[in-house]
Design a protein around this motif. Structure first.
Motif, PDB file in Angstrom:
ATOM      1  N   LYS A 155       0.827  -1.208   0.000  1.00 45.25           N
ATOM      2  CA  LYS A 155       0.000   0.000   0.000  1.00 45.25           C
ATOM      3  C   LYS A 155       0.864   1.262   0.000  1.00 45.25           C
ATOM      4  O   LYS A 155       0.597   2.205  -0.755  1.00 45.25           O
ATOM      5  N   TYR A 156       1.892   1.306   0.832  1.00 41.30           N
ATOM      6  CA  TYR A 156       2.747   2.486   0.872  1.00 41.30           C
ATOM      7  C   TYR A 156       3.524   2.642  -0.436  1.00 41.30           C
ATOM      8  O   TYR A 156       3.727   3.759  -0.916  1.00 41.30           O
ATOM      9  N   THR A 157       3.951   1.532  -1.030  1.00 40.68           N
ATOM     10  CA  THR A 157       4.645   1.594  -2.314  1.00 40.68           C
ATOM     11  C   THR A 157       3.766   2.238  -3.376  1.00 40.68           C
ATOM     12  O   THR A 157       4.221   3.057  -4.168  1.00 40.68           O
ATOM     13  N   MET A 158       2.484   1.883  -3.370  1.00 40.39           N
ATOM     14  CA  MET A 158       1.555   2.377  -4.392  1.00 40.39           C
ATOM     15  C   MET A 158       0.955   3.737  -4.045  1.00 40.39           C
ATOM     16  O   MET A 158       0.176   4.278  -4.812  1.00 40.39           O
ATOM     17  N   GLY A 159       1.303   4.284  -2.885  1.00 38.53           N
ATOM     18  CA  GLY A 159       0.808   5.602  -2.509  1.00 38.53           C
ATOM     19  C   GLY A 159      -0.506   5.588  -1.751  1.00 38.53           C
ATOM     20  O   GLY A 159      -1.159   6.627  -1.626  1.00 38.53           O
ATOM     21  N   TYR A 160      -0.897   4.434  -1.216  1.00 34.90           N
ATOM     22  CA  TYR A 160      -2.157   4.319  -0.491  1.00 34.90           C
ATOM     23  C   TYR A 160      -1.964   4.215   1.026  1.00 34.90           C
ATOM     24  O   TYR A 160      -2.923   3.975   1.743  1.00 34.90           O
ATOM     25  N   GLY A 161      -0.751   4.381   1.506  1.00 35.00           N
ATOM     26  CA  GLY A 161      -0.512   4.333   2.942  1.00 35.00           C
ATOM     27  C   GLY A 161      -1.218   5.483   3.628  1.00 35.00           C
ATOM     28  O   GLY A 161      -1.326   6.577   3.088  1.00 35.00           O
ATOM     29  N   LYS A 162      -1.686   5.227   4.818  1.00 31.52           N
ATOM     30  CA  LYS A 162      -2.426   6.235   5.586  1.00 31.52           C
ATOM     31  C   LYS A 162      -1.671   6.559   6.862  1.00 31.52           C
ATOM     32  O   LYS A 162      -0.901   5.754   7.372  1.00 31.52           O
ATOM     33  N   ALA A 163      -1.961   7.728   7.390  1.00 33.45           N
ATOM     34  CA  ALA A 163      -1.399   8.116   8.678  1.00 33.45           C
ATOM     35  C   ALA A 163      -1.971   7.227   9.770  1.00 33.45           C
ATOM     36  O   ALA A 163      -3.005   6.594   9.594  1.00 33.45           O
ATOM     37  N   CYS A 164      -1.308   7.213  10.885  1.00 34.31           N
ATOM     38  CA  CYS A 164      -1.768   6.424  12.016  1.00 34.31           C
ATOM     39  C   CYS A 164      -3.175   6.835  12.434  1.00 34.31           C
ATOM     40  O   CYS A 164      -3.550   7.993  12.320  1.00 34.31           O
ATOM     41  N   SER A 165      -3.923   5.867  12.892  1.00 35.53           N
ATOM     42  CA  SER A 165      -5.266   6.140  13.382  1.00 35.53           C
ATOM     43  C   SER A 165      -5.533   5.233  14.575  1.00 35.53           C
ATOM     44  O   SER A 165      -4.853   4.228  14.773  1.00 35.53           O
ATOM     45  N   ARG A 166      -6.523   5.586  15.336  1.00 39.23           N
ATOM     46  CA  ARG A 166      -6.903   4.761  16.481  1.00 39.23           C
ATOM     47  C   ARG A 166      -7.582   3.514  15.965  1.00 39.23           C
ATOM     48  O   ARG A 166      -8.238   3.521  14.934  1.00 39.23           O
ATOM     49  N   ILE A 167      -7.422   2.420  16.709  1.00 42.35           N
ATOM     50  CA  ILE A 167      -7.975   1.127  16.342  1.00 42.35           C
ATOM     51  C   ILE A 167      -9.158   0.824  17.240  1.00 42.35           C
ATOM     52  O   ILE A 167      -9.086   1.015  18.456  1.00 42.35           O
ATOM     53  N   GLN A 168     -10.240   0.366  16.659  1.00 41.30           N
ATOM     54  CA  GLN A 168     -11.442   0.008  17.404  1.00 41.30           C
ATOM     55  C   GLN A 168     -11.491  -1.496  17.634  1.00 41.30           C
ATOM     56  O   GLN A 168     -11.390  -2.260  16.690  1.00 41.30           O
ATOM     57  N   VAL A 169     -11.634  -1.892  18.890  1.00 42.38           N
ATOM     58  CA  VAL A 169     -11.881  -3.285  19.261  1.00 42.38           C
ATOM     59  C   VAL A 169     -13.207  -3.262  20.014  1.00 42.38           C
ATOM     60  O   VAL A 169     -13.250  -2.880  21.182  1.00 42.38           O
ATOM     61  N   ASN A 170     -14.257  -3.610  19.308  1.00 42.95           N
ATOM     62  CA  ASN A 170     -15.615  -3.449  19.825  1.00 42.95           C
ATOM     63  C   ASN A 170     -15.799  -1.990  20.228  1.00 42.95           C
ATOM     64  O   ASN A 170     -15.648  -1.105  19.393  1.00 42.95           O
ATOM     65  N   GLU A 171     -16.067  -1.695  21.495  1.00 40.16           N
ATOM     66  CA  GLU A 171     -16.291  -0.308  21.918  1.00 40.16           C
ATOM     67  C   GLU A 171     -15.021   0.393  22.403  1.00 40.16           C
ATOM     68  O   GLU A 171     -15.063   1.548  22.806  1.00 40.16           O
ATOM     69  N   THR A 172     -13.897  -0.280  22.395  1.00 40.04           N
ATOM     70  CA  THR A 172     -12.650   0.285  22.898  1.00 40.04           C
ATOM     71  C   THR A 172     -11.836   0.872  21.756  1.00 40.04           C
ATOM     72  O   THR A 172     -11.658   0.237  20.723  1.00 40.04           O
ATOM     73  N   SER A 173     -11.319   2.073  21.946  1.00 36.90           N
ATOM     74  CA  SER A 173     -10.480   2.742  20.962  1.00 36.90           C
ATOM     75  C   SER A 173      -9.043   2.760  21.492  1.00 36.90           C
ATOM     76  O   SER A 173      -8.797   3.204  22.615  1.00 36.90           O
TER      77      SER A 173
END
Length: 189
Positions: A155-173
């Motif tokens: 993804k990063y090679t092709m230019g689709y990498g994204k900045a860090c984001s919070r991860i959701q595990v059910n209701e927990t971020s």
């Protein structure tokens, strides 16, 4: 016609996991031969052997966090939950909160982090991995660790990498803990 069918599968995947498949669609549109090779890679990526689901996803999560802290990690969390992984273990794995992990997960998390850091401490833990799950388990962990890293790199090679984001595990971020371990079971870091 085959591109149409593959694209329909990708759109189904996107709907199921709420995951942007644009980079895969670009591969499909640009080079069918490359896309077929990518699809072949998926079988290696999906190999789980006889590993318990929590063990397998602990290794995969630590590996994906090493290279990604956004959509790829979220996708893997969603897949882990779908496969029946324990949300508390997923949270502890993402946070690398060793105090909240069962011993087998501590072992896999430390081993994975050491492998990714090319730390010789992995050698001592490898023997324990084989004692717990055999060489087939070691291979399944190896596939899980190595293949998870391909997706963010592609993804990063092709230019689709994204900045860090919070991860959701059910209701927990959560914000993934990307730091290597300080020590595990008397070994160095």
């Amino acid at each position: 016609m085959i591109r149409y069918l593959f694209n329909k599968m990708l759109l189904g995947f996107q709907r199921q996991y709420k995951y942007d498949v644009t980079y895969m669609q670009e591969i499909l549109d640009t080079d069918l031969s490359a896309y077929l090779r990518f699809m072949g890679f998926q079988t290696m990526s999906a190999h789980a052997g006889d590993l318990p689901v929590d063990v397998l996803f602990a290794a995969r999560l630590r590996a994906i966090i090493w290279d990604d802290c956004g959509p790829c990690t979220q996708l893997l969390v969603n897949m882990a939950l779908e496969a029946g992984a324990n949300p508390d273990i997923i949270n502890a794995t993402i946070n690398r909160d060793m105090e909240q992990m069962p011993d087998d997960i501590k072992l896999v998390v430390a081993f994975t982090d050491y492998v990714l850091a090319h730390d010789p401490a992995a050698d001592d833990l490898r023997q324990r991995i084989v004692a717990n799950w055999g060489k087939q388990g070691l291979i399944a962990l190896g596939f899980g660790i190595s293949t998870c890293r391909v997706y963010p790199a592609l993804k990063y090679t092709m230019g689709y990498g994204k900045a860090c984001s919070r991860i959701q595990v059910n209701e927990t971020s959560l914000t993934p803990n990307r730091q290597p371990p300080l020590a595990f079971g008397g070994t160095h870091a």
